[in-house]
Write an enzyme that holds these catalytic residues in place. Structure first.
Site, PDB file in Angstrom:
ATOM      1  N   SER A  69       0.800  -1.238   0.000  1.00  0.00           N
ATOM      2  CA  SER A  69       0.000   0.000   0.000  1.00  0.00           C
ATOM      3  C   SER A  69       0.827   1.280   0.000  1.00  0.00           C
ATOM      4  CB  SER A  69      -0.942   0.021   1.205  1.00  0.00           C
ATOM      5  OG  SER A  69      -1.979  -0.903   1.011  1.00  0.00           O
ATOM      6  N   LYS A  72       0.380   3.280  -3.046  1.00  0.00           N
ATOM      7  CA  LYS A  72      -0.820   4.124  -3.253  1.00  0.00           C
ATOM      8  C   LYS A  72      -0.469   5.609  -3.221  1.00  0.00           C
ATOM      9  CE  LYS A  72      -3.766   0.583  -1.079  1.00  0.00           C
ATOM     10  NZ  LYS A  72      -4.460   0.194   0.172  1.00  0.00           N
ATOM     11  N   TYR A 196      -3.777  -2.830 -10.196  1.00  0.00           N
ATOM     12  CA  TYR A 196      -3.630  -2.621  -8.741  1.00  0.00           C
ATOM     13  C   TYR A 196      -2.718  -3.673  -8.108  1.00  0.00           C
ATOM     14  CZ  TYR A 196      -4.948  -2.519  -3.806  1.00  0.00           C
ATOM     15  OH  TYR A 196      -4.914  -2.490  -2.431  1.00  0.00           O
ATOM     16  N   TYR A 244      -4.813   3.789   8.111  1.00  0.00           N
ATOM     17  CA  TYR A 244      -6.184   3.260   8.256  1.00  0.00           C
ATOM     18  C   TYR A 244      -6.727   3.563   9.662  1.00  0.00           C
ATOM     19  CZ  TYR A 244      -3.939   1.057   4.365  1.00  0.00           C
ATOM     20  OH  TYR A 244      -3.217   0.874   3.239  1.00  0.00           O
ATOM     21  N   VAL A 262       1.184  -3.741   3.768  1.00  0.00           N
ATOM     22  CA  VAL A 262       1.193  -5.052   4.429  1.00  0.00           C
ATOM     23  C   VAL A 262       2.460  -5.849   4.148  1.00  0.00           C
ATOM     24  CG1 VAL A 262      -1.308  -5.392   4.770  1.00  0.00           C
ATOM     25  CG2 VAL A 262      -0.233  -6.146   2.632  1.00  0.00           C
TER      26      VAL A 262
HETATM   27  O1  DON Z   1      -4.900  -4.847  -1.486  1.00  0.00           O
HETATM   28  C1  DON Z   1      -4.295  -5.382  -0.565  1.00  0.00           C
HETATM   29  O2  DON Z   1      -4.875  -5.970   0.337  1.00  0.00           O
HETATM   30  C2  DON Z   1      -2.789  -5.261  -0.548  1.00  0.00           C
HETATM   31  N1  DON Z   1      -2.267  -5.378  -1.902  1.00  0.00           N
HETATM   32  C3  DON Z   1      -2.363  -3.956   0.006  1.00  0.00           C
HETATM   33  C4  DON Z   1      -2.944  -3.675   1.384  1.00  0.00           C
HETATM   34  C5  DON Z   1      -2.005  -2.941   2.259  1.00  0.00           C
HETATM   35  O3  DON Z   1      -0.815  -2.885   2.040  1.00  0.00           O
HETATM   36  C6  DON Z   1      -2.581  -2.372   3.511  1.00  0.00           C
HETATM   37  N2  DON Z   1      -1.572  -1.709   4.289  1.00  0.00           N
HETATM   38  N3  DON Z   1      -1.183  -1.794   5.395  1.00  0.00           N
END
Ligand code: DON
Length: 310
Positions: A69, A72, A196, A244, A262
């Site tokens: 993320s 993003k 994405y 978040y 993540v």
């Molecule tokens: O879309 C997802 O679930 C992962 N590719 C990215 C989520 C993420 O990194 C949330 N961050 N802490």
């Protein structure tokens, strides 16, 4: 302390690396992406890019990890460059108070995600980046932005991580189709998802990520990819929404704009002072790096770099 000398900062980082290895709870790597689930949690890296071009580091700072993320932030920068404020017709700018992959508010708010950092908002932002092109073209734009920002062409997408997430990404698939049902995706959902998943699978080490963040820290010698107003606004969103439902706690403990992923990475911006990247793959209950967050807290205490400091 608002002025910290590079030698003092380097010895702090070296000590920090040693002391985090005494931790006996590293958190749990993201278990819903099989390629990330098998990464050993007891790893740590930190890099701090300074306005004079130096990058101070400790731990495994040359080991690439999946930025997830954190990507993003860069996609948002590209999209604001392409369409400017039009994006805000489709995505909000408020914290969600929900987990990164939540669908709850999307139903209540008719398919307009709260902000560009929760997965639903990032899918809309990626959809705006895609803009009728092939996924490879949109990905080349975001990768080009990151490589230019970092001054490093050796930054790539990890195809195994992208495939791993695609196979198990049922929640993101649900979010994308839900957005499409509200006409808030303009490309076929599978093309947006493909873009994405690959954007999230960009791999970088902490030195590279810290350098890429200098465009948000607004260093004089950073590549001119963003206006200062745009950097300021992205930093504001990182502060309010970048972690978040853990964003308030991160602001309380660290006091700096930050964006987590993540994969265990966090990009942290001390405007005008430093761009910081930290990595440790074990996550806390919010899905943010556990040891990385603790390290950021200790760095903020040592440097006094909080934006709320007088
Ligand atoms: O879309 C997802 O679930 C992962 N590719 C990215 C989520 C993420 O990194 C949330 N961050 N802490």
């Amino acid at each position: 302390m608002t002025r910290v000398s590079p030698p003092d900062l380097q010895s702090f980082l070296t000590d920090l690396d040693m002391s985090v290895h005494a931790a006996n709870d590293w958190g749990t790597p993201a278990n819903y992406i099989p390629e990330l689930a098998c990464i050993a949690p007891d790893q740590f890296a930190i890099s701090v890019a300074l306005p004079d071009g130096q990058v101070l580091s400790a731990g495994c700072h040359d080991q690439p990890f999946s930025i997830q993320s954190v990507s993003k932030v860069f996609t948002l920068a590209c999209v604001l460059g392409r369409i400017g404020d039009e994006l805000w017709d489709r995505v909000g700018r408020e914290p969600s108070g929900t987990s990164f992959d939540s669908i709850v508010l999307l139903e209540r708010e008719q398919g307009r995600p709260r902000n560009p950092f929760i997965n639903a908002g990032a899918l809309v932002t990626t959809d705006a980046l895609l803009d009728g092109r092939m996924p490879a073209d949109a990905l080349a734009e975001v990768l080009g932005f990151i490589r230019t920002a970092a001054g490093d062409t050796n930054i790539h997408i990890d195809g195994d991580v992208a495939t791993s997430e695609k196979v198990t990404g049922h929640r993101n698939t649900a979010l994308a189709y839900y957005l499409a049902s509200h006409k808030n995706l303009h490309n076929p959902p599978n093309s947006t998802l493909e873009t994405y998943f690959h954007q999230c699978a960009i791999a970088m080490n902490t030195d590279q990520l810290a350098r890429a963040g200098t465009v948000l820290a607004r260093f004089q010698n950073a590549p001119r990819l963003l206006s200062s107003e745009r950097a300021r606004r992205i930093n504001a969103l990182m502060m309010t929404c970048g972690h978040y439902d853990g964003s308030g706690d991160f602001a309380f403990r660290v006091g700096l704009p930050g964006k987590s992923g993540v994969g265990g990475g966090i990009l942290i911006i001390a405007p005008g002072k430093a761009s910081i990247a930290v990595w440790s793959p074990g996550l806390n209950n919010y899905g943010n790096s556990k040891v990385g967050t603790e390290a950021a807290h200790r760095l903020a205490q040592f440097t006094g770099w909080s934006v709320f400091a007088g």
